[in-house]
Design a protein around this motif. Structure first.
Motif, mmCIF file in Angstrom:
data_model
loop_
_atom_site.group_PDB
_atom_site.id
_atom_site.type_symbol
_atom_site.label_atom_id
_atom_site.label_comp_id
_atom_site.label_asym_id
_atom_site.label_seq_id
_atom_site.Cartn_x
_atom_site.Cartn_y
_atom_site.Cartn_z
ATOM 1 N N ARG A 175 6.534 4.295 -2.322
ATOM 2 C CA ARG A 175 7.047 2.940 -2.094
ATOM 3 C C ARG A 175 5.929 1.985 -1.689
ATOM 4 N NH1 ARG A 175 12.435 2.064 -1.739
ATOM 5 N NH2 ARG A 175 11.669 0.045 -2.427
ATOM 6 N N SER A 176 4.970 2.504 -0.898
ATOM 7 C CA SER A 176 3.910 1.609 -0.434
ATOM 8 C C SER A 176 2.950 1.263 -1.576
ATOM 9 C CB SER A 176 3.149 2.213 0.747
ATOM 10 O OG SER A 176 2.378 3.302 0.326
ATOM 11 N N LEU A 177 3.024 2.002 -2.693
ATOM 12 C CA LEU A 177 2.254 1.608 -3.881
ATOM 13 C C LEU A 177 3.022 0.599 -4.715
ATOM 14 C CD1 LEU A 177 0.887 5.110 -4.902
ATOM 15 C CD2 LEU A 177 -0.531 3.137 -4.346
ATOM 16 N N GLY A 178 4.187 0.213 -4.235
ATOM 17 C CA GLY A 178 4.969 -0.796 -4.932
ATOM 18 C C GLY A 178 5.998 -0.228 -5.893
ATOM 19 N N MET A 179 6.171 1.102 -5.881
ATOM 20 C CA MET A 179 7.178 1.678 -6.781
ATOM 21 C C MET A 179 8.576 1.361 -6.266
ATOM 22 S SD MET A 179 6.077 5.470 -7.934
ATOM 23 C CE MET A 179 4.389 5.893 -8.270
ATOM 24 N N THR A 183 12.026 4.575 -9.448
ATOM 25 C CA THR A 183 10.789 5.119 -10.003
ATOM 26 C C THR A 183 10.223 6.202 -9.088
ATOM 27 O OG1 THR A 183 10.370 2.894 -10.836
ATOM 28 C CG2 THR A 183 8.571 4.470 -10.987
ATOM 29 N N ASP B 84 8.659 -4.924 -3.216
ATOM 30 C CA ASP B 84 7.813 -4.108 -4.102
ATOM 31 C C ASP B 84 6.600 -4.910 -4.571
ATOM 32 O OD1 ASP B 84 9.481 -1.959 -3.849
ATOM 33 O OD2 ASP B 84 10.696 -2.487 -5.600
ATOM 34 N N ARG B 87 4.192 -5.091 -1.684
ATOM 35 C CA ARG B 87 3.520 -3.808 -1.445
ATOM 36 C C ARG B 87 2.440 -3.533 -2.492
ATOM 37 N NH1 ARG B 87 9.043 -0.612 -0.235
ATOM 38 N NH2 ARG B 87 9.110 -0.805 2.040
ATOM 39 N N ARG B 88 2.628 -4.061 -3.704
ATOM 40 C CA ARG B 88 1.624 -3.876 -4.751
ATOM 41 C C ARG B 88 0.275 -4.451 -4.328
ATOM 42 N NH1 ARG B 88 5.002 -6.471 -9.253
ATOM 43 N NH2 ARG B 88 6.822 -5.319 -8.553
ATOM 44 N N LEU B 103 0.549 16.078 -8.958
ATOM 45 C CA LEU B 103 -0.273 15.320 -9.898
ATOM 46 C C LEU B 103 -1.755 15.568 -9.612
ATOM 47 C CD1 LEU B 103 1.593 11.878 -9.781
ATOM 48 C CD2 LEU B 103 1.865 13.702 -11.464
ATOM 49 N N VAL B 111 -0.649 6.796 -11.530
ATOM 50 C CA VAL B 111 0.807 6.795 -11.711
ATOM 51 C C VAL B 111 1.431 5.442 -11.360
ATOM 52 C CG1 VAL B 111 1.275 7.832 -9.433
ATOM 53 C CG2 VAL B 111 2.954 8.034 -11.252
ATOM 54 N N ALA B 112 0.975 4.826 -10.264
ATOM 55 C CA ALA B 112 1.564 3.535 -9.894
ATOM 56 C C ALA B 112 1.032 2.412 -10.784
ATOM 57 C CB ALA B 112 1.272 3.226 -8.428
ATOM 58 N N THR B 115 3.181 2.741 -14.022
ATOM 59 C CA THR B 115 4.620 2.490 -13.881
ATOM 60 C C THR B 115 4.910 1.127 -13.266
ATOM 61 O OG1 THR B 115 4.648 3.616 -11.742
ATOM 62 C CG2 THR B 115 5.237 4.926 -13.670
ATOM 63 N N VAL B 116 4.080 0.703 -12.317
ATOM 64 C CA VAL B 116 4.385 -0.534 -11.602
ATOM 65 C C VAL B 116 3.666 -1.738 -12.213
ATOM 66 C CG1 VAL B 116 4.320 -1.702 -9.381
ATOM 67 C CG2 VAL B 116 4.799 0.742 -9.475
ATOM 68 N N ARG B 160 -6.664 5.856 -4.483
ATOM 69 C CA ARG B 160 -5.350 5.599 -5.063
ATOM 70 C C ARG B 160 -4.864 4.205 -4.676
ATOM 71 N NH1 ARG B 160 -0.326 9.310 -3.190
ATOM 72 N NH2 ARG B 160 -0.762 8.319 -1.200
ATOM 73 N N MET B 164 -4.805 -0.171 -7.147
ATOM 74 C CA MET B 164 -3.805 -1.217 -7.363
ATOM 75 C C MET B 164 -4.403 -2.603 -7.141
ATOM 76 S SD MET B 164 -1.082 0.512 -8.143
ATOM 77 C CE MET B 164 0.356 -0.526 -7.906
#
Lengths: 273, 295
Positions: A175-179, A183, B84, B87-88, B103, B111-112, B115-116, B160, B164
């Motif tokens: 979640r903290s990666l924005g997912m 997802t 969201d 947080r990105r 992973l 992955v983020a 997907t994000v 990681r 972002m």
């Protein structure tokens, strides 16, 4: 102190010596039992009742392939339905929406508490109760749904446990990666949960293979016979247990490799930890 | 480290009168703080003082009970706010690393992104490799987290988060779970990040790091900000008695303070840390339902 040196008491067995004697006694007991059985049993009669060669040949040539295939197809379909439905139920049980939790809980407790055979009998009677009701892919559709419903309840609990075994920090990291929540569940939680529960799910699969024998209550035609029904039919036709024994061994052909796979996976997981 | 000119830069985070309670346990009691663009802010304080909760409120891993948190001008406590999206732009590094064990290191970093941020696989992998290079682990791209040491895992976690392209990095005691000999590698990565101008908010027990890298140090105790200022002042010449007592314990643990166990400070500290432990399982459970549910 001095008394023991003067008059040593009767020597007691050391614990190791004692354990050794007990082990010998166990071997001896086993040997005696095997010997008695070998002497008392009527081997000819046993062979004639359970392992008649002509009947073994008959059973194998007459259609054991179809029966084996039917067992596999019944089980596989039910497993897929159980897995999909079980995952949905597990997510519902963990939902923040209370009614979803209630529905899932009632469903799971209902189908876990019921003997599977009652579900099968009910499904056999459904087309009679609701005129015009046609379950597609008969008889497979009926079996898949009936067995799948039962399986979903058991699998939902396994999957739920797997999801809860994923540390909350994993969701937080995702979640903290924005997912978004969905997802995070699909990409992060479920893959880890299914890795944990592959062994118990394979055990469910083994149980399903055996439970597929319950379809006999549906009154299938000969092409729909699975192993148990097939073996039983031949056994009663010939008044001999050999076909049933053959059918039994066919189950082992399916279940033993699965058991071995489960044991391997469990051993590997233990090593990874 | 940075000049006073950064002080006039736009605030990245503005916290006003932040309160947080876990049941009856009042963990944060009205915090006000501002983090400016390019600034490194370190939060120090005894365990149970609420500093981790403070940090976790900023990206809403904990829902504040009351108060305002503005990130880049957006009020994160507003239900209409797209958390969201916020947080990105905000990287987070956890005490327990929280890498995704299923992973590879590379996939952890992509992955983020895919997907994000909807980046292409090639673009995401290039970005991931660039950041793995930065933390000195480009040779571990195909390894899995379990094959790495704690220090390496934490550096992957930083890569990681950096992948972002965040505007702000949050660090929640990033070295507390590490063996002492592995702390240095992680801190040097963080130090480099600071010199590159990253805005950083760091909860830490590493006084030497705070003193050297931070532009500002916040000392928290009992859910309050007790003292705030330049590291040389807060760590070097603390004004408040509570700060002094804490620093003495941390910097000179062998020093025996006569009757220290009986001070009000010690008592309250103890009560809070046990209350904190008591609350935690409920909290994670609640989080869990929100995270994995159907909604």
């Amino acid at each position: 102190m001095s008394t023991t040196t003067e008059a040593p008491p009767k020597k007691k067995l050391s614990p190791r010596r004692r354990a050794q004697r007990i082990r010998w006694a166990q071997y001896a007991l086993l040997a005696v039992v095997v010997l008695v059985i070998a002497l008392v049993a009527d081997w000819g009669q046993i062979q004639r009742t359970f392992f008649r060669t002509d009947l073994i040949k008959n059973t194998l040539t007459e259609g054991v392939g179809t029966a084996l295939k039917n067992t596999v197809v019944y089980t596989a379909g039910a497993f897929v339905i159980g897995l999909v439905l079980g995952t949905v139920l597990a997510l519902m049980r963990l939902s923040s929406v209370a009614p979803y939790r209630w529905i899932a809980t009632v469903w799971i407790e209902f189908f876990r508490g019921l003997p599977a055979i009652i579900v099968f009998i009910a499904f056999g009677l459904l087309p009679l109760a609701f005129e015009g009701l046609v379950i597609p892919y008969d008889p497979y559709g009926t079996v898949w749904i009936a067995l799948g419903l039962v399986a979903s309840a058991y699998m939902a609990e396994t999957i739920r446990a797997g999801i809860q075994a994923v540390p909350p920090g994993q969701v937080e990291a995702a979640r903290s990666l924005g997912m978004p929540s969905g997802t995070a569940t699909r990409k992060i939680v479920l893959p880890q949960a299914f890795r944990v529960i592959t062994p118990p799910l394979t055990n469910e699969l083994i149980l399903l293979v055996k439970d597929s024998s319950l379809v006999y209550v549906l009154g299938l035609s000969a092409t729909g016979y699975e192993l148990t029904k097939y073996g039983r039919q031949l056994s009663s036709d010939n008044v001999n247990l050999t076909p049933l024994v053959v059918a039994g061994f066919c189950y082992l052909i399916i279940t033993l490799p699965l058991s071995i796979i489960v044991r391997r996976m469990e051993a590997r997981q233990k090593k990874e930890r | 480290m940075t000049t006073s000119a950064t002080r006039t830069a736009a605030p990245v985070v503005e916290v006003t009168d932040l309160h947080k309670s876990f049941g009856a346990n009042h963990v944060l009691r009205g915090l006000d703080a501002t983090i400016h663009q390019g600034e490194v802010v370190c939060v120090i304080g005894p365990s149970g003082s609420g500093k981790s909760t403070f940090l976790r409120c900023i990206n809403l891993l904990e829902e504040p009970t009351s108060g305002s948190i503005k990130v880049g001008g957006d009020e994160v406590t507003d239900p209409d706010c797209d958390i969201d999206a916020i947080r990105r732009n905000m990287g987070m590094v956890f005490q327990q690393f929280n890498l995704f064990p299923h992973l590879s290191v590379l996939s952890n970093c992509t992955v983020a992104q895919t997907t994000v941020l909807k980046r292409s696989k090639e673009e995401a992998e290039a970005k991931a490799r660039e950041n793995l290079e930065k933390v000195g682990l480009s040779d571990k791209a195909d390894a899995y987290p379990a094959q790495l040491s704690g220090g390496q895992q934490q550096r992957v976690a930083i890569a990681r988060a950096l992948s972002m392209d965040p505007k702000l990095m949050l660090f929640d005691e990033p070295t507390s779970a590490l063996d002492p000999e592995l702390v240095g590698d992680v801190l040097s990565v963080m130090r480099r990040l600071a010199t590159e101008g990253m805005t950083m908010f760091v909860v830490t027990h590493e006084m030497a790091f705070a003193r050297e890298v931070a532009d500002r140090v916040i000392f928290m105790d009992g859910g309050n900000i007790v003292e705030e200022g330049a590291p040389s002042q807060v760590i070097g010449e603390p004004k408040e008695e509570r700060t002094r007592v804490f620093l003495q314990r941390v910097l000179d643990p062998t020093h025996v303070d006569p009757g220290a166990e009986d001070t009000a400070y010690a008592k309250r500290h103890e009560a809070e840390s046990t209350a904190d432990n008591f609350v935690k399982p409920m909290d994670t459970h609640g989080h869990y339902g929100g995270g994995a549910g159907l909604g």
